[in-house]
Scaffold this active site. Structure first.
Site, PDB file in Angstrom:
ATOM      1  CD  GLU A 432      -1.958   1.072   3.210  1.00 29.46           C
ATOM      2  OE1 GLU A 432      -1.803   0.015   3.845  1.00 29.46           O
ATOM      3  OE2 GLU A 432      -2.547   2.050   3.660  1.00 29.46           O
ATOM      4  CG  ASP A 529       0.288   1.632   6.559  1.00 27.76           C
ATOM      5  OD1 ASP A 529       1.394   1.135   6.256  1.00 27.76           O
ATOM      6  OD2 ASP A 529      -0.078   2.774   6.239  1.00 27.76           O
ATOM      7  CG  ASP A 531      -3.555   2.253   9.557  1.00 29.54           C
ATOM      8  OD1 ASP A 531      -3.837   1.433   8.648  1.00 29.54           O
ATOM      9  OD2 ASP A 531      -3.119   3.396   9.316  1.00 29.54           O
ATOM     10  CG  ASP A 533      -7.262   4.343   6.312  1.00 30.26           C
ATOM     11  OD1 ASP A 533      -8.489   4.144   6.435  1.00 30.26           O
ATOM     12  OD2 ASP A 533      -6.744   5.471   6.202  1.00 30.26           O
TER      13      ASP A 533
END
Ligand code: 0RA
Length: 669
Positions: A432, A529, A531, A533
């Site tokens: 990403e 990541d 997190d 998102d």
């Protein structure tokens, strides 16, 4: 003449021979002992016996209780296990049932022709793996009792009082020397399975009480049986016809044995097909001959009906796939002597069942459609829509192929390929964002590791089913298809199955459908990541794989990278932590000699915060990293999960994420 003592010895020896076998290899009799399967199977064995009493016409209530001490009791209101002396064994029949594998008496009983004995191994196996077991029987106006320890009777069946009821209570404490990891009974797991059992036995009430948590007692009772079951399974989608279609029938097989089929069908506006199959109340996860029978006859009957009403003049015959789109079905058959492909009974292989189910569905569904032309019309219209959508998707895919976007046309510019051309040693990181992509490119082993940076969020393919062309026009998706080099689109395996040995070998096909044998990399590693998102992007990529490259998932090519969440350091010593627990452990260790030493804690919000060396050390180095392999045990559940996670039903998604927040972040891998 045998003395009382001799007789008891004989009984004891038998216990040792029969039950010792279960104690030696419990996994062989009860399933896996290290994940809760065997532990819970103990309950199902007892419950299944109580269900047999229901099927024989003598019981409509089963009370299951998780006791405060961790034991479980199952009470039924059936006939009660016979307590009289067994003619061959010379001890109480109830003791025989509890101490010999495949307990006697029951198999000769007409009432148990279908159900008895076809369920697992019997309650004696439960006795074998119980620290103690208390059997209480109400029968013949009395209450009888016998207790066992490690399977061994502590006294002969004795009368302990009067009763005007009948039934059996089995109360047992599992012996934890046989079970690991999951050693406590799980309420949700029990609730789910008991509900399924009551769905499959219309009118049978099953209650569950949890004295450990003190939750209120719950009760499952479905007069409508599997008709209510399909409504429950399909509850997230909007059904396209008002009533569940119920097909019930029976046929004799070539030996004159009766085979019964009970089938419930409900079409909704969903895209996937959910067919759950059961033989003698046992789930067959991989379907089998009852499933093929239903599929075959659905295609035939619906086409015959459509043609007779002149509804198919414009489109021609409908394919099975188009007809089954949006279908939720439960198929429950009863067979006196079924065969399965494996011990786990995942697939029914009794071949005659296919023709029997076909014949019942042809007849009963044909009748239903004649009597309910409005519903018939709705089903046909829905299938015509599916057929048009599939045609549009095929055209979109072919058009993109013709333009050379998907194959040939070189590799995408964004791809930093690896040097090796041997797919078995090659892997591709789907990363990403460009900055993380930059670190990954610098940090990687360029001989075997390729990097494909994706910009931002990829398209949610679950929401494009009406506009399939958009999927193929999406840049990030095109880039992945070209980089992997293995085509796109799920070939319809059902048709392969119908073709039997004549099915083409998938390696020989060159029709552009996804073929995992052609993958340029054996591992497709999603690296996002740590997190929310990142989790979302990961789900979007997985959804694309599932709907357009399913075999990459089923073939085990898809992985998820596990970047660390923290770096914990004291002075020049630093360590990575992949969870909060691990972080705390590092802190404790680093401050063991000096409790108030200064500790630095860095929380990595994104991969981009790590320099190339750090990314290599923590996440990419094959010697050090942990990867999660995405595996899908149950395609139906996966279909459900993607439908919920990526579909339009926002409340369902919120409820799902709240319930399974942990699993979602770990994505059930
Ligand atoms: C043997 C024979 C009969 C019933 C049972 C066993 C039986 C076993 C269990 C286990 C839990 N609940 C149960 N209920 C019944 C037939 C009984 C008859 O013919 O009277």
């Amino acid at each position: 003449m045998i003395s009382m003592e001799d007789k008891y010895d004989e009984g004891t020896i038998q216990v040792l021979e029969g039950l010792e076998a279960v104690r030696q290899v419990p996994g062989m009799y009860l399933g896996e002992t290290d994940n809760g399967e065997a532990l819970h199977r103990c309950i199902w064995e007892v419950v299944d016996n109580a269900v047999d009493e229901h099927l024989a016409g003598y019981n409509d209530l089963i009370d299951v209780v998780i006791k405060a001490d961790g034991s479980v009791s199952v009470r039924d209101y059936g006939r009660g296990i016979p307590v009289g002396i067994h003619p061959d064994k010379g001890i109480s029949t109830a003791e025989v049932v509890m101490t010999s594998l495949h307990a006697g008496g029951k198999f000769d009983n007409e009432a148990y022709k279908v159900s008895g004995g076809l369920h697992g191994v019997g309650v004696s196996a439960v006795n074998a793996v119980s620290e103690w077991l208390l059997m209480t029987i109400h029968r013949d106006g009395k209450i009888w009792q016998q207790e066992f320890r490690e399977g061994i009777p502590q006294y002969d069946v004795k009368e302990i009082g009067d009763s005007d009821k009948t039934g059996t209570t089995i109360h047992f404490m599992p012996d934890l020397q046989f079970f690991s990891n999951v050693t406590e009974f799980e309420y949700d797991r029990m609730d789910e399975r008991l509900r399924e059992t009551s769905f499959l036995n219309g009118g049978l009430e099953i209650t569950l009480t949890d004295e450990v948590s003190g939750k209120e007692k719950i009760s499952h009772k479905y007069e409508g049986g599997i008709a209510e079951f399909v409504r429950h399974l399909g509850e997230r989608a909007v059904s396209i016809h008002p009533e569940v279609i119920r097909l019930i029938g029976a046929r004799e097989d070539s030996d004159g044995k009766l085979v019964e089929a009970d089938i419930a069908l409900l079409w909704s506006d969903a895209y996937s097909e959910k067919i759950q199959c059961y033989t003698n109340i046992i789930r067959n996860r991989d379907g089998g001959t009852h499933m093929s029978g239903l599929r075959g006859s659905l295609t035939r009957t619906i086409n015959t009906y459509g043609n007779s009403r002149e509804l198919l003049k414009k489109v021609g015959n409908l394919s099975g796939e188009d007809i089954r789109e949006g279908l939720t079905a439960v198929v429950s058959i009863k067979h006196p002597d079924p065969s399965f492909s494996s011990q786990a009974k995942d697939k029914l292989v009794t071949s005659e069942v296919q023709g029997i189910v076909e014949s019942i569905v042809n007849e009963k569904l044909g009748e239903f459609l004649e009597e309910n032309p409005t519903t018939g019309r709705m089903i046909i219209d829905k299938a015509i829509l599916s057929s048009k959508a599939r045609e549009a998707a095929r055209k979109a895919r072919d058009l993109t192929r013709r333009k050379g976007v998907l194959e040939g046309g070189g590799l995408p510019g964004k791809l930093a390929d690896c040097q090796s051309r041997d797919p078995s040693e090659c892997e591709i990181f789907i990363v990403e964002g460009d900055s993380a992509g930059g670190s990954a490119k610098t940090g990687r082993d360029r001989r075997t590791q390729a990097i494909l940076p994706l910009r931002g969020k990829i398209l949610n393919v679950e929401r494009q089913q009406k506009h399939p062309a958009k999927v193929f026009q999406n840049n990030e998706i095109q880039t992945m298809i070209r980089a992997f080099g293995a085509g796109v689109g799920n070939r319809n395996h059902d048709d392969d199955e119908d073709l039997g040995d004549d099915a083409p070998d998938s390696t020989e096909l060159d029709d552009g459908y996804f073929n995992p044998e052609k993958l340029r990399y054996s591992r497709l590693i999603i690296m996002t990541d740590a997190d929310i998102d990142g989790a979302h992007i990961r789900t979007l990529i997985l959804t694309f794989f599932w709907r357009y490259m399913k075999d990459a998932v089923t073939n085990g090519n898809v992985y998820i990278a596990q970047p660390p969440l923290y770096q914990v350091s004291r002075g020049r010593e630093s360590r990575y932590a992949y969870s909060d627990d691990e972080r705390d452990k590092h802190i404790a260790e680093l401050t063991a000699d000096k409790p108030n030493a200064k500790i630095g804690i860095q929380r990595y919000k994104g991969l981009g915060e790590m320099n190339p060396d750090q990314l290599w050390d923590t996440t990419m180095d094959p010697e050090e990293r942990t990867l999660l392999k995405v595996s899908v045990d149950d395609a139906l559940e996966a279909d459900n999960m993607f439908e919920i996670l990526m579909g339009e039903d926002v409340p369902a998604r919120r409820a799902f994420i709240e319930k399974y927040a942990m699993e979602v972040t770990n994505l059930d891998v």
